[in-house]
Design a protein around this motif. Structure first.
Motif, mmCIF file in Angstrom:
data_model
loop_
_atom_site.group_PDB
_atom_site.id
_atom_site.type_symbol
_atom_site.label_atom_id
_atom_site.label_comp_id
_atom_site.label_asym_id
_atom_site.label_seq_id
_atom_site.Cartn_x
_atom_site.Cartn_y
_atom_site.Cartn_z
ATOM 1 N N PRO A 172 0.828 -1.211 0.000
ATOM 2 C CA PRO A 172 0.000 0.000 0.000
ATOM 3 C C PRO A 172 0.859 1.256 0.000
ATOM 4 O O PRO A 172 2.012 1.237 0.458
ATOM 5 C CB PRO A 172 -0.786 -0.127 1.304
ATOM 6 N N TYR A 173 0.303 2.315 -0.542
ATOM 7 C CA TYR A 173 0.992 3.604 -0.544
ATOM 8 C C TYR A 173 1.137 4.043 0.909
ATOM 9 O O TYR A 173 0.145 4.245 1.609
ATOM 10 C CB TYR A 173 0.210 4.619 -1.367
ATOM 11 N N THR A 174 2.378 4.149 1.358
ATOM 12 C CA THR A 174 2.676 4.474 2.747
ATOM 13 C C THR A 174 3.618 5.658 2.798
ATOM 14 O O THR A 174 4.592 5.720 2.033
ATOM 15 C CB THR A 174 3.332 3.257 3.452
ATOM 16 N N VAL A 175 3.318 6.603 3.681
ATOM 17 C CA VAL A 175 4.166 7.780 3.869
ATOM 18 C C VAL A 175 4.469 7.929 5.353
ATOM 19 O O VAL A 175 3.795 7.347 6.200
ATOM 20 C CB VAL A 175 3.504 9.065 3.332
ATOM 21 N N HIS A 176 5.476 8.730 5.647
ATOM 22 C CA HIS A 176 5.815 9.016 7.034
ATOM 23 C C HIS A 176 5.008 10.209 7.531
ATOM 24 O O HIS A 176 4.694 11.121 6.752
ATOM 25 C CB HIS A 176 7.303 9.333 7.169
ATOM 26 N N VAL A 210 -1.520 14.014 -1.597
ATOM 27 C CA VAL A 210 -2.700 14.162 -2.455
ATOM 28 C C VAL A 210 -2.310 14.052 -3.928
ATOM 29 O O VAL A 210 -2.997 13.393 -4.719
ATOM 30 C CB VAL A 210 -3.423 15.493 -2.159
ATOM 31 N N PHE A 211 -1.189 14.663 -4.287
ATOM 32 C CA PHE A 211 -0.740 14.582 -5.678
ATOM 33 C C PHE A 211 -0.457 13.136 -6.066
ATOM 34 O O PHE A 211 -0.889 12.664 -7.118
ATOM 35 C CB PHE A 211 0.507 15.450 -5.898
ATOM 36 N N GLU A 212 0.259 12.408 -5.212
ATOM 37 C CA GLU A 212 0.590 11.005 -5.512
ATOM 38 C C GLU A 212 -0.669 10.140 -5.578
ATOM 39 O O GLU A 212 -0.796 9.280 -6.460
ATOM 40 C CB GLU A 212 1.560 10.456 -4.469
ATOM 41 N N MET A 213 -1.604 10.354 -4.654
ATOM 42 C CA MET A 213 -2.856 9.595 -4.681
ATOM 43 C C MET A 213 -3.601 9.862 -5.982
ATOM 44 O O MET A 213 -4.152 8.943 -6.593
ATOM 45 C CB MET A 213 -3.729 9.947 -3.476
ATOM 46 N N SER A 214 -3.610 11.104 -6.410
ATOM 47 C CA SER A 214 -4.287 11.473 -7.650
ATOM 48 C C SER A 214 -3.604 10.832 -8.855
ATOM 49 O O SER A 214 -4.262 10.256 -9.723
ATOM 50 C CB SER A 214 -4.300 12.989 -7.797
ATOM 51 N N GLU A 215 -2.284 10.902 -8.898
ATOM 52 C CA GLU A 215 -1.528 10.327 -10.007
ATOM 53 C C GLU A 215 -1.750 8.819 -10.127
ATOM 54 O O GLU A 215 -1.867 8.290 -11.221
ATOM 55 C CB GLU A 215 -0.026 10.594 -9.829
ATOM 56 N N ARG A 216 -1.801 8.143 -8.980
ATOM 57 C CA ARG A 216 -1.927 6.680 -8.970
ATOM 58 C C ARG A 216 -3.370 6.207 -8.841
ATOM 59 O O ARG A 216 -3.639 5.014 -8.789
ATOM 60 C CB ARG A 216 -1.087 6.109 -7.831
ATOM 61 N N LYS A 217 -4.296 7.180 -8.760
ATOM 62 C CA LYS A 217 -5.731 6.878 -8.623
ATOM 63 C C LYS A 217 -6.002 5.998 -7.405
ATOM 64 O O LYS A 217 -6.678 4.974 -7.480
ATOM 65 C CB LYS A 217 -6.282 6.252 -9.890
#
Length: 133
Positions: free
Chosen positions: A86-90, A99-106
């Motif tokens: 899963p997309y995980t960030v610190h 938000v940009f990454e979530m949008s890019e990767r849908k």
């Protein structure tokens, strides 16, 4: 009452950290959890995303869309249903970057972990919309 413009709101949240809008993730599923257990947890807790944990590490994510059309008592486990890695960030990552990454990767969600990987939070597309409020 003063109404803010979209530009004012975006400037205001430009340097906000994602954890400010994230929700502590108290509901998780083990990789071996049954389909029925997953569906019950999600329904009883009113959640649309559930992180899948192996030991204490997040290894996958399941959304309500992943299980919506599966008949009850299907012999699948969380491991079978999850989206791996899963997309995980610190914690402390800027909201705009997430938000940009979530949008890019849908993507509909991101997991947010503290530096020690002890506390897990979830940030969803709904949280992103709430940040604009």
């Amino acid at each position: 009452m003063t109404v803010k413009t979209a530009d004012e709101i975006l400037r205001q949240i430009k340097n906000v950290e994602v954890d400010e809008y994230s929700t502590p993730c108290t509901i998780t599923a083990n990789v071996d959890a049954s389909f029925d257990e997953l569906a019950t947890k999600m329904q009883e807790n009113g959640i649309r995303h559930i992180p899948v944990i192996d030991g204490n590490q997040p290894v996958g994510m399941i959304s309500d869309r992943d299980i919506r059309n599966i008949p009850p008592q299907t012999p699948l486990t969380a491991r079978d249903l999850m989206h791996e890695s899963p997309y995980t960030v610190h914690a402390g990552t800027l909201l705009r970057d997430v938000v940009f990454e979530m949008s890019e990767r849908k993507l509909g969600s991101a997991l947010v972990m503290d530096e020690d990987a002890n506390d897990l939070m979830i940030f969803t597309s709904v949280d992103a919309l709430n940040a604009l409020n």
